[in-house]
Write a protein that holds these residues in place. Structure first.
Motif, PDB file in Angstrom:
ATOM      1  N   ALA A   1      34.568 -11.153  60.754  1.00  0.00           N
ATOM      2  CA  ALA A   1      35.749 -10.360  60.399  1.00  0.00           C
ATOM      3  C   ALA A   1      36.726 -10.311  61.569  1.00  0.00           C
ATOM      4  O   ALA A   1      37.950 -10.432  61.385  1.00  0.00           O
ATOM      5  CB  ALA A   1      35.328  -8.954  59.984  1.00  0.00           C
ATOM      6  N   VAL A   2      36.203 -10.140  62.786  1.00  0.00           N
ATOM      7  CA  VAL A   2      37.069 -10.111  63.968  1.00  0.00           C
ATOM      8  C   VAL A   2      37.793 -11.437  64.132  1.00  0.00           C
ATOM      9  O   VAL A   2      39.004 -11.481  64.410  1.00  0.00           O
ATOM     10  CB  VAL A   2      36.255  -9.769  65.235  1.00  0.00           C
ATOM     11  N   ARG A   3      37.083 -12.550  63.966  1.00  0.00           N
ATOM     12  CA  ARG A   3      37.722 -13.864  64.095  1.00  0.00           C
ATOM     13  C   ARG A   3      38.872 -14.006  63.104  1.00  0.00           C
ATOM     14  O   ARG A   3      39.949 -14.522  63.455  1.00  0.00           O
ATOM     15  CB  ARG A   3      36.695 -14.977  63.878  1.00  0.00           C
ATOM     16  N   ARG A   4      38.663 -13.555  61.888  1.00  0.00           N
ATOM     17  CA  ARG A   4      39.712 -13.662  60.869  1.00  0.00           C
ATOM     18  C   ARG A   4      40.910 -12.782  61.220  1.00  0.00           C
ATOM     19  O   ARG A   4      42.074 -13.175  61.031  1.00  0.00           O
ATOM     20  CB  ARG A   4      39.144 -13.293  59.499  1.00  0.00           C
ATOM     21  N   ILE A   5      40.641 -11.585  61.732  1.00  0.00           N
ATOM     22  CA  ILE A   5      41.731 -10.680  62.099  1.00  0.00           C
ATOM     23  C   ILE A   5      42.545 -11.256  63.258  1.00  0.00           C
ATOM     24  O   ILE A   5      43.781 -11.274  63.227  1.00  0.00           O
ATOM     25  CB  ILE A   5      41.175  -9.288  62.477  1.00  0.00           C
ATOM     26  N   LYS A   6      41.861 -11.757  64.284  1.00  0.00           N
ATOM     27  CA  LYS A   6      42.569 -12.262  65.456  1.00  0.00           C
ATOM     28  C   LYS A   6      43.344 -13.537  65.131  1.00  0.00           C
ATOM     29  O   LYS A   6      44.398 -13.792  65.723  1.00  0.00           O
ATOM     30  CB  LYS A   6      41.580 -12.534  66.592  1.00  0.00           C
ATOM     31  N   ALA A   7      42.845 -14.331  64.193  1.00  0.00           N
ATOM     32  CA  ALA A   7      43.579 -15.531  63.790  1.00  0.00           C
ATOM     33  C   ALA A   7      44.886 -15.163  63.101  1.00  0.00           C
ATOM     34  O   ALA A   7      45.901 -15.852  63.251  1.00  0.00           O
ATOM     35  CB  ALA A   7      42.711 -16.379  62.857  1.00  0.00           C
ATOM     36  N   LYS A   8      44.868 -14.060  62.376  1.00  0.00           N
ATOM     37  CA  LYS A   8      46.047 -13.648  61.614  1.00  0.00           C
ATOM     38  C   LYS A   8      46.975 -12.756  62.425  1.00  0.00           C
ATOM     39  O   LYS A   8      48.206 -12.832  62.276  1.00  0.00           O
ATOM     40  CB  LYS A   8      45.587 -12.912  60.348  1.00  0.00           C
ATOM     41  N   SER A   9      46.412 -11.902  63.274  1.00  0.00           N
ATOM     42  CA  SER A   9      47.211 -10.938  64.043  1.00  0.00           C
ATOM     43  C   SER A   9      46.751 -10.951  65.496  1.00  0.00           C
ATOM     44  O   SER A   9      46.094 -10.006  65.959  1.00  0.00           O
ATOM     45  CB  SER A   9      47.065  -9.527  63.446  1.00  0.00           C
TER      46      SER A   9
ATOM     47  N   PRO B   1      23.683  -2.206  65.696  1.00  0.00           N
ATOM     48  CA  PRO B   1      23.880  -3.162  64.608  1.00  0.00           C
ATOM     49  C   PRO B   1      22.730  -4.161  64.521  1.00  0.00           C
ATOM     50  O   PRO B   1      22.150  -4.554  65.536  1.00  0.00           O
ATOM     51  CB  PRO B   1      25.180  -3.867  64.994  1.00  0.00           C
ATOM     52  N   THR B   2      22.398  -4.562  63.300  1.00  0.00           N
ATOM     53  CA  THR B   2      21.421  -5.634  63.122  1.00  0.00           C
ATOM     54  C   THR B   2      22.105  -6.970  63.423  1.00  0.00           C
ATOM     55  O   THR B   2      23.340  -7.062  63.489  1.00  0.00           O
ATOM     56  CB  THR B   2      20.889  -5.660  61.685  1.00  0.00           C
ATOM     57  N   MET B   3      21.324  -8.021  63.581  1.00  0.00           N
ATOM     58  CA  MET B   3      21.908  -9.328  63.840  1.00  0.00           C
ATOM     59  C   MET B   3      22.790  -9.767  62.672  1.00  0.00           C
ATOM     60  O   MET B   3      23.875 -10.333  62.877  1.00  0.00           O
ATOM     61  CB  MET B   3      20.811 -10.363  64.101  1.00  0.00           C
ATOM     62  N   GLY B   4      22.343  -9.481  61.451  1.00  0.00           N
ATOM     63  CA  GLY B   4      23.161  -9.828  60.301  1.00  0.00           C
ATOM     64  C   GLY B   4      24.483  -9.089  60.295  1.00  0.00           C
ATOM     65  O   GLY B   4      25.539  -9.664  59.988  1.00  0.00           O
ATOM     66  N   GLU B   5      24.452  -7.807  60.629  1.00  0.00           N
ATOM     67  CA  GLU B   5      25.698  -7.035  60.692  1.00  0.00           C
ATOM     68  C   GLU B   5      26.603  -7.566  61.797  1.00  0.00           C
ATOM     69  O   GLU B   5      27.825  -7.682  61.613  1.00  0.00           O
ATOM     70  CB  GLU B   5      25.378  -5.563  60.920  1.00  0.00           C
ATOM     71  N   LEU B   6      26.023  -7.896  62.946  1.00  0.00           N
ATOM     72  CA  LEU B   6      26.822  -8.437  64.048  1.00  0.00           C
ATOM     73  C   LEU B   6      27.541  -9.714  63.633  1.00  0.00           C
ATOM     74  O   LEU B   6      28.726  -9.907  63.950  1.00  0.00           O
ATOM     75  CB  LEU B   6      25.918  -8.726  65.252  1.00  0.00           C
ATOM     76  N   GLU B   7      26.843 -10.591  62.938  1.00  0.00           N
ATOM     77  CA  GLU B   7      27.455 -11.855  62.543  1.00  0.00           C
ATOM     78  C   GLU B   7      28.592 -11.629  61.554  1.00  0.00           C
ATOM     79  O   GLU B   7      29.641 -12.287  61.645  1.00  0.00           O
ATOM     80  CB  GLU B   7      26.388 -12.777  61.960  1.00  0.00           C
ATOM     81  N   ARG B   8      28.407 -10.687  60.619  1.00  0.00           N
ATOM     82  CA  ARG B   8      29.478 -10.390  59.661  1.00  0.00           C
ATOM     83  C   ARG B   8      30.667  -9.730  60.349  1.00  0.00           C
ATOM     84  O   ARG B   8      31.832 -10.039  60.063  1.00  0.00           O
ATOM     85  CB  ARG B   8      28.944  -9.500  58.543  1.00  0.00           C
TER      86      ARG B   8
ATOM     87  N   LEU C   1      29.964 -10.603  70.110  1.00  0.00           N
ATOM     88  CA  LEU C   1      31.221  -9.909  69.824  1.00  0.00           C
ATOM     89  C   LEU C   1      32.347 -10.427  70.715  1.00  0.00           C
ATOM     90  O   LEU C   1      33.480 -10.613  70.254  1.00  0.00           O
ATOM     91  CB  LEU C   1      31.039  -8.403  70.002  1.00  0.00           C
ATOM     92  N   ARG C   2      32.057 -10.646  71.975  1.00  0.00           N
ATOM     93  CA  ARG C   2      33.097 -11.145  72.879  1.00  0.00           C
ATOM     94  C   ARG C   2      33.558 -12.525  72.437  1.00  0.00           C
ATOM     95  O   ARG C   2      34.769 -12.809  72.436  1.00  0.00           O
ATOM     96  CB  ARG C   2      32.565 -11.208  74.318  1.00  0.00           C
ATOM     97  N   GLU C   3      32.640 -13.386  72.041  1.00  0.00           N
ATOM     98  CA  GLU C   3      33.023 -14.736  71.627  1.00  0.00           C
ATOM     99  C   GLU C   3      33.800 -14.732  70.315  1.00  0.00           C
ATOM    100  O   GLU C   3      34.535 -15.681  70.031  1.00  0.00           O
ATOM    101  CB  GLU C   3      31.775 -15.614  71.521  1.00  0.00           C
ATOM    102  N   SER C   4      33.647 -13.668  69.529  1.00  0.00           N
ATOM    103  CA  SER C   4      34.408 -13.568  68.283  1.00  0.00           C
ATOM    104  C   SER C   4      35.868 -13.218  68.536  1.00  0.00           C
ATOM    105  O   SER C   4      36.709 -13.362  67.643  1.00  0.00           O
ATOM    106  CB  SER C   4      33.785 -12.504  67.373  1.00  0.00           C
ATOM    107  N   GLY C   5      36.170 -12.718  69.740  1.00  0.00           N
ATOM    108  CA  GLY C   5      37.529 -12.294  70.060  1.00  0.00           C
ATOM    109  C   GLY C   5      37.705 -10.788  70.130  1.00  0.00           C
ATOM    110  O   GLY C   5      38.830 -10.318  70.340  1.00  0.00           O
TER     111      GLY C   5
END
Length: 336
Positions: A125-133, A114-121, A153-157
């Motif tokens: 998305a992971v943060r939003r998913i984990k906040a909801k579910s 993944p590019t850095m831009g893809e990683l950030e996006r 990625l780990r810090e995103s959840g």
């Protein structure tokens, strides 16, 4: 069965014993070994089967030359090709996974890394998913990963990272040349160091020998993988391996049985190609495996989820809770 009981008592499967299982070529030999594998599965996991789903979040456009893959640079297969999906689409896929009763939602992208831009996006998305579910396990499969990418990625959840070894070191140059077996092992180490679950398995049916299956399993054990996804080759026209015949149900069950003896307390997930190789004997696979991918795969269709529900009910086993009407297929096919 005796070996299974000894494993429960603390023994390990020896390489010689593993090769004897892999050498099984008829049902009279397999059935007692399969019964032992079920004993191991039941002791560690009971009789519950988990559902997992995936979303093909970026399709095709890959410079790698993996011989099995319809998205690779060598493939001439007709498939959808698109860049990374919007965050909203990835989050909606997680909502559909929850509706299906899945415990695991795997976000997959094509490409070398993944590019850095893809990683950030993806991280957002992971943060939003984990906040909801928060109870939903979210796994990623984005290719080769370095320490910085793993940290993000780990810090995103993100709960775990799926990066299959796919085959043995000996076989690997026949399967891919644009990256190495050691590249894949390095990614597994990076994921482990970052504190995420390490998910790694293989694709069987690419021409490997029994010794390759054994060697692969030993490398997975040394990598201390947390889960082993088991794929069977789907020969896709237009790929270099598109001419191969699928594995027989007997051979597919032999491989699964060996893996349960080798990894008695590790979750085994039956993934791509199960419908093609196991066919009507899929219930026997669940005597050994602990979870299955439901819905479609990356670029090929899977079995209708309602069939998987019926399979579990025929076994008399619990069905993952779902808020979707029985038999419905709406929204379960997660690749656009």
């Amino acid at each position: 069965m005796d070996k299974a009981r000894r494993i429960l008592a603390g023994e390990s499967l020896t390489p010689e014993e593993g090769l004897r299982i892999l050498a099984v070529r008829d049902w009279a030999e397999l059935l007692p070994v399969l019964a032992g594998a079920h004993l191991l599965r039941r002791a560690a996991f009971g009789e519950e089967v988990g559902f997992a789903t995936l979303i093909n979040a970026k399709s095709g456009l890959c410079p790698e030359d993996c011989a099995y893959c319809s998205q690779s640079s060598r493939s001439r297969a007709t498939i959808p090709r698109y860049p990374l999906l919007a965050e909203e689409d990835i989050v909606r896929g997680a909502e559909r996974a929850v509706a299906l009763g899945a415990r695991v939602y795997c976000v997959v992208t094509s490409g070398r890394a993944p590019t850095m831009g893809e990683l950030e996006r993806l991280a957002e998305a992971v943060r939003r998913i984990k906040a909801k579910s928060p109870a939903l396990r979210v796994y990623g499969s984005f290719g080769l990963l370095d320490r910085e990418g793993a940290r993000i990625l780990r810090e995103s959840g993100l709960d775990g990272y799926n990066h299959n070894l796919n085959t043995s070191r000996r076989m690997y140059p026949r399967i891919a040349t644009t990256h190495t077996y050691d590249d894949r092992l390095k990614t597994l180490r990076v994921v482990r160091e970052a504190g995420m679950r390490v998910i790694s398995g293989a694709i069987f049916g690419m021409g490997e020998e029994d010794s390759d299956v054994l060697a692969l399993a030993e490398d997975l054990a040394r990598a201390e993988v947390d889960e082993v996804p088991v794929n069977f080759l789907i020969p896709i026209p237009g790929t270099p391996l598109g001419h191969r015949l699928p594995l027989s149900p007997l051979r597919a069950l032999v491989v699964l049985t060996f893996l349960r003896y080798r990894f008695p307390r590790t979750p085994l997930r039956v993934a791509g190609g199960r419908e093609l190789s196991l066919r009507t004997l899929q219930p026997l696979a669940l005597l050994v495996a602990t979870s299955i991918f439901v819905g479609d795969y990356l670029t090929t269709p899977g079995q209708a989820p309602s069939e998987d529900v019926r399979l579990l009910r025929d076994l008399g086993w619990p069905v993952p809770a779902s808020d979707r009407p029985e038999g419905s297929k709406e929204g379960l096919f997660l690749s656009p």
